[in-house]
Design a protein around this motif. Sequence first.
Motif, PDB file in Angstrom:
ATOM      1  N   TYR A   1      10.332   2.128 -49.999  1.00 48.19           N
ATOM      2  CA  TYR A   1      10.422   1.669 -51.390  1.00 48.19           C
ATOM      3  C   TYR A   1      11.439   2.504 -52.124  1.00 48.19           C
ATOM      4  O   TYR A   1      11.513   3.726 -51.949  1.00 48.19           O
ATOM      5  CB  TYR A   1       9.045   1.839 -52.027  1.00 48.19           C
ATOM      6  CG  TYR A   1       8.967   1.644 -53.522  1.00 48.19           C
ATOM      7  CD1 TYR A   1       9.121   2.726 -54.400  1.00 48.19           C
ATOM      8  CD2 TYR A   1       8.699   0.389 -54.069  1.00 48.19           C
ATOM      9  CE1 TYR A   1       9.008   2.556 -55.768  1.00 48.19           C
ATOM     10  CE2 TYR A   1       8.585   0.228 -55.447  1.00 48.19           C
ATOM     11  CZ  TYR A   1       8.725   1.309 -56.284  1.00 48.19           C
ATOM     12  OH  TYR A   1       8.603   1.143 -57.640  1.00 48.19           O
ATOM     13  N   VAL A   2      12.225   1.830 -52.936  1.00 49.12           N
ATOM     14  CA  VAL A   2      13.152   2.555 -53.786  1.00 49.12           C
ATOM     15  C   VAL A   2      13.143   1.898 -55.161  1.00 49.12           C
ATOM     16  O   VAL A   2      13.024   0.684 -55.285  1.00 49.12           O
ATOM     17  CB  VAL A   2      14.584   2.582 -53.182  1.00 49.12           C
ATOM     18  CG1 VAL A   2      15.152   1.177 -53.003  1.00 49.12           C
ATOM     19  CG2 VAL A   2      15.514   3.429 -54.005  1.00 49.12           C
ATOM     20  N   ARG A   3      13.209   2.737 -56.190  1.00 46.43           N
ATOM     21  CA  ARG A   3      13.218   2.224 -57.549  1.00 46.43           C
ATOM     22  C   ARG A   3      14.555   2.610 -58.177  1.00 46.43           C
ATOM     23  O   ARG A   3      14.702   3.716 -58.703  1.00 46.43           O
ATOM     24  CB  ARG A   3      12.056   2.817 -58.341  1.00 46.43           C
ATOM     25  CG  ARG A   3      11.819   2.125 -59.675  1.00 46.43           C
ATOM     26  CD  ARG A   3      10.862   2.887 -60.546  1.00 46.43           C
ATOM     27  NE  ARG A   3       9.481   2.739 -60.127  1.00 46.43           N
ATOM     28  CZ  ARG A   3       8.440   3.215 -60.834  1.00 46.43           C
ATOM     29  NH1 ARG A   3       8.638   3.848 -61.957  1.00 46.43           N
ATOM     30  NH2 ARG A   3       7.221   3.055 -60.374  1.00 46.43           N
ATOM     31  N   PRO A   4      15.561   1.717 -58.088  1.00 43.23           N
ATOM     32  CA  PRO A   4      16.880   2.052 -58.641  1.00 43.23           C
ATOM     33  C   PRO A   4      16.821   2.181 -60.155  1.00 43.23           C
ATOM     34  O   PRO A   4      15.999   1.547 -60.814  1.00 43.23           O
ATOM     35  CB  PRO A   4      17.743   0.845 -58.242  1.00 43.23           C
ATOM     36  CG  PRO A   4      16.777  -0.264 -58.036  1.00 43.23           C
ATOM     37  CD  PRO A   4      15.504   0.354 -57.566  1.00 43.23           C
ATOM     38  N   GLY A   5      17.699   3.025 -60.689  1.00 47.43           N
ATOM     39  CA  GLY A   5      17.707   3.241 -62.133  1.00 47.43           C
ATOM     40  C   GLY A   5      18.669   2.316 -62.855  1.00 47.43           C
ATOM     41  O   GLY A   5      18.758   2.336 -64.076  1.00 47.43           O
TER      42      GLY A   5
ATOM     43  N   LEU B   1      12.190  -6.537 -55.020  1.00 47.36           N
ATOM     44  CA  LEU B   1      10.810  -6.665 -55.488  1.00 47.36           C
ATOM     45  C   LEU B   1      10.888  -6.687 -57.005  1.00 47.36           C
ATOM     46  O   LEU B   1      11.442  -5.792 -57.616  1.00 47.36           O
ATOM     47  CB  LEU B   1       9.965  -5.464 -55.028  1.00 47.36           C
ATOM     48  CG  LEU B   1       8.547  -5.359 -55.609  1.00 47.36           C
ATOM     49  CD1 LEU B   1       7.668  -6.519 -55.162  1.00 47.36           C
ATOM     50  CD2 LEU B   1       7.909  -4.032 -55.205  1.00 47.36           C
ATOM     51  N   ALA B   2      10.396  -7.760 -57.604  1.00 52.22           N
ATOM     52  CA  ALA B   2      10.353  -7.811 -59.066  1.00 52.22           C
ATOM     53  C   ALA B   2       8.875  -7.726 -59.457  1.00 52.22           C
ATOM     54  O   ALA B   2       8.255  -6.695 -59.283  1.00 52.22           O
ATOM     55  CB  ALA B   2      11.041  -9.055 -59.605  1.00 52.22           C
TER      56      ALA B   2
ATOM     57  N   GLY C   1       6.387  -9.106 -58.039  1.00 47.62           N
ATOM     58  CA  GLY C   1       5.540  -9.032 -56.864  1.00 47.62           C
ATOM     59  C   GLY C   1       4.466 -10.093 -56.780  1.00 47.62           C
ATOM     60  O   GLY C   1       3.664 -10.088 -55.840  1.00 47.62           O
TER      61      GLY C   1
ATOM     62  N   ASP D   1      12.818  -2.118 -55.987  1.00 46.67           N
ATOM     63  CA  ASP D   1      12.016  -2.513 -57.149  1.00 46.67           C
ATOM     64  C   ASP D   1      12.856  -2.555 -58.414  1.00 46.67           C
ATOM     65  O   ASP D   1      13.230  -1.520 -58.961  1.00 46.67           O
ATOM     66  CB  ASP D   1      10.845  -1.534 -57.308  1.00 46.67           C
ATOM     67  CG  ASP D   1       9.864  -1.950 -58.405  1.00 46.67           C
ATOM     68  OD1 ASP D   1       8.860  -1.244 -58.587  1.00 46.67           O
ATOM     69  OD2 ASP D   1      10.106  -2.977 -59.077  1.00 46.67           O
TER      70      ASP D   1
ATOM     71  N   SER E   1      11.700  -4.234 -61.131  1.00 50.31           N
ATOM     72  CA  SER E   1      10.817  -4.737 -62.178  1.00 50.31           C
ATOM     73  C   SER E   1      10.903  -3.932 -63.465  1.00 50.31           C
ATOM     74  O   SER E   1      10.676  -4.455 -64.545  1.00 50.31           O
ATOM     75  CB  SER E   1       9.364  -4.801 -61.695  1.00 50.31           C
ATOM     76  OG  SER E   1       8.917  -3.512 -61.318  1.00 50.31           O
TER      77      SER E   1
END
Lengths: 289, 160
Positions: A8-12, A30-31, A33, A52, A54
Amino acid sequence: MLLRQVAYVRPGSVEEAVLALSENDEARVLAGGQTLVNVMKLRVASPRVLVDISGLEELSYVRSGDGGGVDIGAATIYDDLASSSELDDGYRVVREVAGGVGDPQVRNRGTVGGNVCLNDPTSNFPPLMAVLDASFNIVGPDGERSVGVGEFFAGSYGTALRDGELLRSITLPAPRDGAGAAWVPLRAAHLSWSMMTVAAWLRLSGDTIDEARMAVGCVHGSPVRVENLESALRGVSVDDASAIEEATAGLGDDLEPPSDVHASADYRREMASVVARRAIREAAADARS
Amino acid sequence: MPGTEPQTTRQITITVDGVEYTQEVEASDLLVHVLRDTLQQTQVLIGCDTGNCGACSVLWNGRLIKSCMMLAVQADGAEIATVASLSENGQLADLQQSFSDNHALQCGYCTPGMLLAAKALLERTSDPSEEEIRTGIKGNICRCTGYVNIVKAIQSVAGS
């Protein structure tokens, strides 16, 4: 249910998201979900990497576009779409459809981008976007590009998105004078699944239909613009019930709907004209309001 | 860098009913499992596991969501409220008392999620119509009551 191991990665930022999508094999966006998490539970798909988006404010907005239309960020949740007054000028139907998706919990996470990128035959937004002549703004490792409805929707669960690309936003054109739109579902029960949906956009001069766009959902892999019906409606008065009935009578013949647990193909074919007439009535009312 | 390198496990910080936890989780962990199994918040229930029944509902940053439909990693930095946040010092909230008074539960399994759905509804619409109530609890399935007393219980505290 347990999901397969995943990274999982949550880009900024959108830029980081595109990097993450293009630099990792089997990476998926993943938006909200509300579809993908279930897909992963059932192991229908098990991406290796989830990107992600979202929480990206950069992708969550509804605002006036250049030239008088509306720009909608792809990660805008249904609830925000449903409550946005930016859509009141010409696009109330988008608020209504967004406000009716799923249930409150789904609307607090699910996104309009997710809906169109999934392009499930029963998704609410594809047929609506088809009649509103939306354009889809895509960003990827090779830069930005925009495509129209015909190119964006590419068969069941298929879109024009290439590897490493992300839907950034949806643009709705400046509303036309005398135009109105509606989206009407055929449901077995109040707020249940749709057996069929008809989206209608009409441009009226007085009570005469100058231009019509009609799309049927839940019957084919991609939203179908029914050209025969559209030509038949041109020049017809919305107040002339028998002329509308005549124009819509052959609609079922233009469709090849499935038979499934919700409805038979015959039922869908027969109900198509009924639902189309409702959509025309409601679009006309929207145009006149 | 957290923003660019995918990780199969991640340390998350999550506040549940006002208490902050820092916990290492798998990226594949559902929020509901971390809440129940790791953080011992067993008042959050699992019903259908497929996002249809709403028994797992919690408030995430004030918004009603189904915790079986969110990965725990997505809740990093979030504030979660469960049904336990409704009562204070052992005193039932009006909404909970109303559910009890109006016999709005039988087995009680849908109740934690249903109470949060009711709370979320009343926060948006303080005096909802019956139709608005029924639409507001659409994401919460009850197999026992037929919803009639649930609607009554919510109407009872509405407008106050």
